[in-house]
Design an enzyme around this catalytic site. Sequence first.
Site, PDB file in Angstrom:
ATOM      1  N   LEU A   1      47.226  48.253  41.065  1.00  0.00           N
ATOM      2  CA  LEU A   1      48.410  47.478  40.693  1.00  0.00           C
ATOM      3  C   LEU A   1      48.776  47.707  39.241  1.00  0.00           C
ATOM      4  O   LEU A   1      49.916  47.535  38.835  1.00  0.00           O
ATOM      5  CB  LEU A   1      48.146  45.983  40.900  1.00  0.00           C
ATOM      6  CG  LEU A   1      48.006  45.501  42.335  1.00  0.00           C
ATOM      7  CD1 LEU A   1      47.497  44.085  42.366  1.00  0.00           C
ATOM      8  CD2 LEU A   1      49.339  45.610  43.053  1.00  0.00           C
TER       9      LEU A   1
ATOM     10  N   GLY B   1      40.539  46.098  32.158  1.00  0.00           N
ATOM     11  CA  GLY B   1      40.232  47.115  33.152  1.00  0.00           C
ATOM     12  C   GLY B   1      41.308  47.147  34.222  1.00  0.00           C
ATOM     13  O   GLY B   1      42.245  46.346  34.206  1.00  0.00           O
ATOM     14  N   PRO B   2      41.188  48.092  35.177  1.00  0.00           N
ATOM     15  CA  PRO B   2      42.211  48.242  36.201  1.00  0.00           C
ATOM     16  C   PRO B   2      42.221  47.090  37.208  1.00  0.00           C
ATOM     17  O   PRO B   2      41.202  46.427  37.411  1.00  0.00           O
ATOM     18  CB  PRO B   2      41.824  49.555  36.896  1.00  0.00           C
ATOM     19  CG  PRO B   2      40.372  49.704  36.639  1.00  0.00           C
ATOM     20  CD  PRO B   2      40.096  49.055  35.324  1.00  0.00           C
ATOM     21  N   VAL B   3      43.394  46.895  37.837  1.00  0.00           N
ATOM     22  CA  VAL B   3      43.543  45.853  38.849  1.00  0.00           C
ATOM     23  C   VAL B   3      43.979  46.514  40.153  1.00  0.00           C
ATOM     24  O   VAL B   3      44.889  47.351  40.153  1.00  0.00           O
ATOM     25  CB  VAL B   3      44.597  44.812  38.422  1.00  0.00           C
ATOM     26  CG1 VAL B   3      44.649  43.671  39.422  1.00  0.00           C
ATOM     27  CG2 VAL B   3      44.301  44.281  37.037  1.00  0.00           C
TER      28      VAL B   3
ATOM     29  N   LYS C   1      40.100  42.609  39.941  1.00  0.00           N
ATOM     30  CA  LYS C   1      40.076  43.093  38.573  1.00  0.00           C
ATOM     31  C   LYS C   1      38.707  43.688  38.325  1.00  0.00           C
ATOM     32  O   LYS C   1      37.696  43.002  38.436  1.00  0.00           O
ATOM     33  CB  LYS C   1      40.349  41.905  37.639  1.00  0.00           C
ATOM     34  CG  LYS C   1      40.361  42.283  36.202  1.00  0.00           C
ATOM     35  CD  LYS C   1      41.077  41.232  35.374  1.00  0.00           C
ATOM     36  CE  LYS C   1      42.559  41.241  35.676  1.00  0.00           C
ATOM     37  NZ  LYS C   1      43.350  40.468  34.752  1.00  0.00           N
TER      38      LYS C   1
ATOM     39  N   ASP D   1      45.399  35.411  25.003  1.00  0.00           N
ATOM     40  CA  ASP D   1      46.186  36.611  25.275  1.00  0.00           C
ATOM     41  C   ASP D   1      47.346  36.290  26.208  1.00  0.00           C
ATOM     42  O   ASP D   1      47.573  36.957  27.210  1.00  0.00           O
ATOM     43  CB  ASP D   1      45.294  37.715  25.874  1.00  0.00           C
ATOM     44  CG  ASP D   1      45.943  39.095  25.772  1.00  0.00           C
ATOM     45  OD1 ASP D   1      46.938  39.227  25.024  1.00  0.00           O
ATOM     46  OD2 ASP D   1      45.457  40.028  26.425  1.00  0.00           O
TER      47      ASP D   1
ATOM     48  N   GLY E   1      44.983  46.134  33.043  1.00  0.00           N
ATOM     49  CA  GLY E   1      45.036  45.097  32.017  1.00  0.00           C
ATOM     50  C   GLY E   1      44.078  45.434  30.902  1.00  0.00           C
ATOM     51  O   GLY E   1      43.408  46.475  30.939  1.00  0.00           O
ATOM     52  N   GLY E   2      44.007  44.577  29.944  1.00  0.00           N
ATOM     53  CA  GLY E   2      43.138  44.800  28.802  1.00  0.00           C
ATOM     54  C   GLY E   2      41.680  44.870  29.200  1.00  0.00           C
ATOM     55  O   GLY E   2      40.847  45.404  28.488  1.00  0.00           O
TER      56      GLY E   2
END
Length: 833
Positions: free
Chosen positions: A521, A527-529, A543, A640, A524-525
């Site tokens: 998808l 790691g991948p989602v 996540k 964040d 993000g900060g």
Amino acid sequence: MIFLGKARLFSFLVMSHFVVKFCIGGDVITSTEYIQDPGSITSSGGLYRMGFFSPNGSANRYVGIWYNNVPTYNVLWVANRDNPILDSSGVLTISDDGNLVIMNGKREILWSSNVSNSVTDAQAQLSDSGNLSLLKQSSNSSANNPETLWESFQDMTDSFLQKMKLSTNSGTNEKQALTSWKSPSDPSIGSFSASLDLRNIPELFIRNGSSLYWRSGPWNGNIFIGVPKMQSVYINGFNLVDDHEGKVYLTYSFAETSYLSYLLLKSNGDLVQPYLDQNSSSWGIVWSSRESHCDVYGQCGPFGICNANKSPICSCLRGFEPKNSEEWSRGNWSSGCIRKSLLQCNGTTNGSSTAGTKDGFLKLEMMKVPNSGIFYSTLEDECPGNCSINCSCVAYAYDPGVGCMFWIGDLIDLQKFSVGGTNLYVRLAHSELDDKGHLREIIAPIVIIGTLTVTIATWFARRKAKKRALKESMEKHLSSGETPSAMLGQNMSRVEFPEFVRYKIEELAAATGNFGENNKLGRGGFGPVYKGRLPNGQEIAIKRLSRASGQGHQEFMNEMVVICKVQHRNLVRLLGCCVEGDEKMLIYEFMPNKSLDTFLFDPLKRVHLDWRTRFNIVDGICRGLLYLHRDSRLKIIHRDLKASNILLDEELNPKISDFGMARIFGGNENQANTRRIVGTYGYMAPEYAMEGRFSEKSDVFSFGTLLLEIISGRQNTSFHEEDQCLSLLGLAWKLWNEDNGLALVDPNIPVTCFGMELLRCINVGLLCTQERAKDRPSISIVISMINSEIVDLPRPKQPAFTARRTTQDTDSSGQSQKTCSANDVTLTVLHGR
Ligand SMILES: *[C@@H]1O[C@H](CO)[C@@H](O)[C@H](O)[C@H]1NC(C)=O
Ligand SMILES: *[C@@H]1O[C@H](CO)[C@@H](O)[C@H](O)[C@H]1NC(C)=O
Ligand SMILES: *[C@@H]1O[C@H](CO)[C@@H](O)[C@H](O)[C@H]1NC(C)=O
Ligand SMILES: *[C@@H]1O[C@H](CO)[C@@H](O)[C@H](O)[C@H]1NC(C)=O
Ligand SMILES: *[C@@H]1O[C@H](CO)[C@@H](O)[C@H](O)[C@H]1NC(C)=O
Ligand SMILES: *[C@@H]1O[C@H](CO)[C@@H](O)[C@H](O)[C@H]1NC(C)=O
Ligand SMILES: *[C@@H]1O[C@H](CO)[C@@H](O)[C@H](O)[C@H]1NC(C)=O
Ligand SMILES: *[C@@H]1O[C@H](CO)[C@@H](O)[C@H](O)[C@H]1NC(C)=O
Ligand SMILES: *[C@@H]1O[C@H](CO)[C@@H](O)[C@H](O)[C@H]1NC(C)=O
Ligand SMILES: *[C@@H]1O[C@H](CO)[C@@H](O)[C@H](O)[C@H]1NC(C)=O
Ligand SMILES: *[C@@H]1O[C@H](CO)[C@@H](O)[C@H](O)[C@H]1NC(C)=O
């Protein structure tokens, strides 16, 4: 600092004795530098003076502390309040045993700091906060950090100054109290005292002797909800702090430094907040605990309601009648009111109710809620059901900062406000509920899920216990391998615990096509989602955390369970996790509409976000954030917050995601990985970016940026006006000052329809992004502001990170460029932290 120079200001002092025999220049008292009536000392910055005085209308002499250089006389602290000096022979000195003492001419000790372990060379010092302290000079203790043996701030009288701590022990309920003077001319201890009560939801009480005289209403994390005026004076930072060592204390700071202000418990029992504009010559009152007779505790008796704008002020709640109508009509309301019709709950034993006879709830708006509420942290929607299943529950209310509150027994000290207050729902028999507009029928519970068993314990102790229990059970879980929800079933039924699942890595690999690229998808900060579909059809988001978390396995799991407990309709729901070897994954509910940035910053999709939708998103973000901030123990600072962390459900309701990340990754700012991952350029508050200090107010800053982005449809980070390199904040500030704030608004929004609301939101956005954290409102205030509960918004000052336009800037674009890049450089450096 010679006293004579200021003498005319203190005409109340006995002038004829005006000889400073032992004149001291400094702010200290030692055994050789003592003061004798009418001498005095001033604090180093000259704000406070300590010396001998006589109260108005009395000839007795006392030692006290008051504001220096202030035309009218306000004594803030009195030493020998119960033991006056009857003539002008008084001396304030350090005695042979090292205590600060007041002696009369016969060298009799009238007052002593009474520290048993003092030392002979101790000295007393009056600091610029108004705090008089007895310090140990001897032996080891270095000059800049001497040991404090005693301080006047711990031994308060009737005044509460900034930096004082009015504390109560949450275990023993042992309290510090402000105590009134007996009368304006007699400082001895009067009958009124003010202290913090923690037996229930924290609340400030004033007592006359042992009987309750005034109550502030419950503390909701930001204000006392029974003090409607507290909402509009957000700049006055009252705060309730849990020191995590068994004490909870109230503090107060008045942000406006050109005013002097404090709280005073007067001899008539009123708690007032005097202030002095330093240019003017007389004190004003910001606020008083008794604005009308309605503020006297229990004025209208049980089930009576007080309304200061009505005559008579007392009436019975609907469905109630005076208990003693003769006395009532004579204005003696103390016996209160009784129900006209019994509740159905009392009339049946089988619990099933036929339609038309159900009890209902009468909604009362803008109320001071009654005394002795019990709170339960549940969602607003569950409140009525939770009350209705228990026949003893006679009323409930909801405040987002407290949760659900309910009451059993008599409802005492109800007041109708004309501004502020809370909605209160009172249980009534069906026959009393004729006006359908105001009733809310009890939803007959189909299954009685739980009983309303709430122990009367303190707010903080409860939370502590809850967290401890959670941790213990978690540890047990980790050793036994059980799922927590199963294990919690028996002894922890009161902790509402979501289904929390530990997934196997094979399951997740199967659900995501082996973490395939086409199921990704985004990134993000952390790691991948990935998007995944479980065998039962449920869609999930996974996540996959980058490997370097600072935490060990156990801490990670503990933290997970804590975060899992955090549930709110505006927070993305965490379903479970997977921890195997180096892999750590978090499993969330899947949000079909992705994140806010994909809508907001896409010119085609943005058109579909009308103002109502955007406002709903803003409001939802606020509520989610408030939920995260409100709990003082589990408090979660997001750190964040940004458009890509706001996910949208089918109906475009916002859900904050990534909210536990800062916790999961450990709060230690020194850890390299934390430095790397937390915070996003353009959303970071200056104090966080520069000094790594974060608080609710740094989240408020990020929220403010987000709010301006939602209004403008533009991204703070990637945008430059043609001629000047203004950030979104800079542009907003420029347009605001040119009285052209609406030019900021996304052209897709018709400003003619929503002009006022948009301007209000821009104003709030600017307030949230103020340079200094204390100038930013808390998130609960933000909610009141955007919903127009606070009518007059403060004027924003220049927000942070706006290119400061000095005079040189204006004449050449080169100069202006320089200003901007200087700003960028600062940030780039910070970014690397
Ligand atoms: C002292 O008392 C008198 C009469 O009660 C009052 O007029 C005066 O303002 C008081 N002075 C101060 C300094 O409070
Ligand atoms: C001083 O302290 C002692 C014990 O700490 C106590 O017994 C005594 O009453 C105190 N005296 C005064 C005047 O407070
Ligand atoms: C009071 O003053 C002393 C010394 O000046 C200081 O150590 C102490 O922290 C102060 N207390 C408060 C509450 O500010
Ligand atoms: C004196 O100072 C030393 C080192 O600063 C410290 O270890 C020692 O405990 C101190 N002694 C006293 C009585 O404070
Ligand atoms: C405070 O209590 C005393 C004694 O019970 C009573 O005489 C007095 O009227 C009370 N004061 C107020 C303001 O209620
Ligand atoms: C006080 O007076 C100064 C100069 O006389 C003025 O600049 C300032 O704004 C005044 N402050 C207030 C709060 O009125
Ligand atoms: C008020 O009424 C109660 C009974 O309802 C009675 O006991 C009390 O004496 C009355 N008080 C006054 C001041 O009349
Ligand atoms: C139980 O409920 C029924 C209606 O559902 C009612 O007729 C009956 O009187 C109730 N029993 C008692 C003891 O109240
Ligand atoms: C409150 O209601 C909710 C939903 O009906 C339920 O899950 C929860 O257990 C109830 N809490 C209490 C204390 O009864
Ligand atoms: C039910 O009745 C009992 C006595 O019959 C009374 O004490 C109690 O307050 C009543 N409960 C409610 C909710 O009215
Ligand atoms: C109702 O609530 C009260 C107070 O929390 C509690 O003591 C009582 O046991 C509850 N009753 C039921 C039937 O749950």
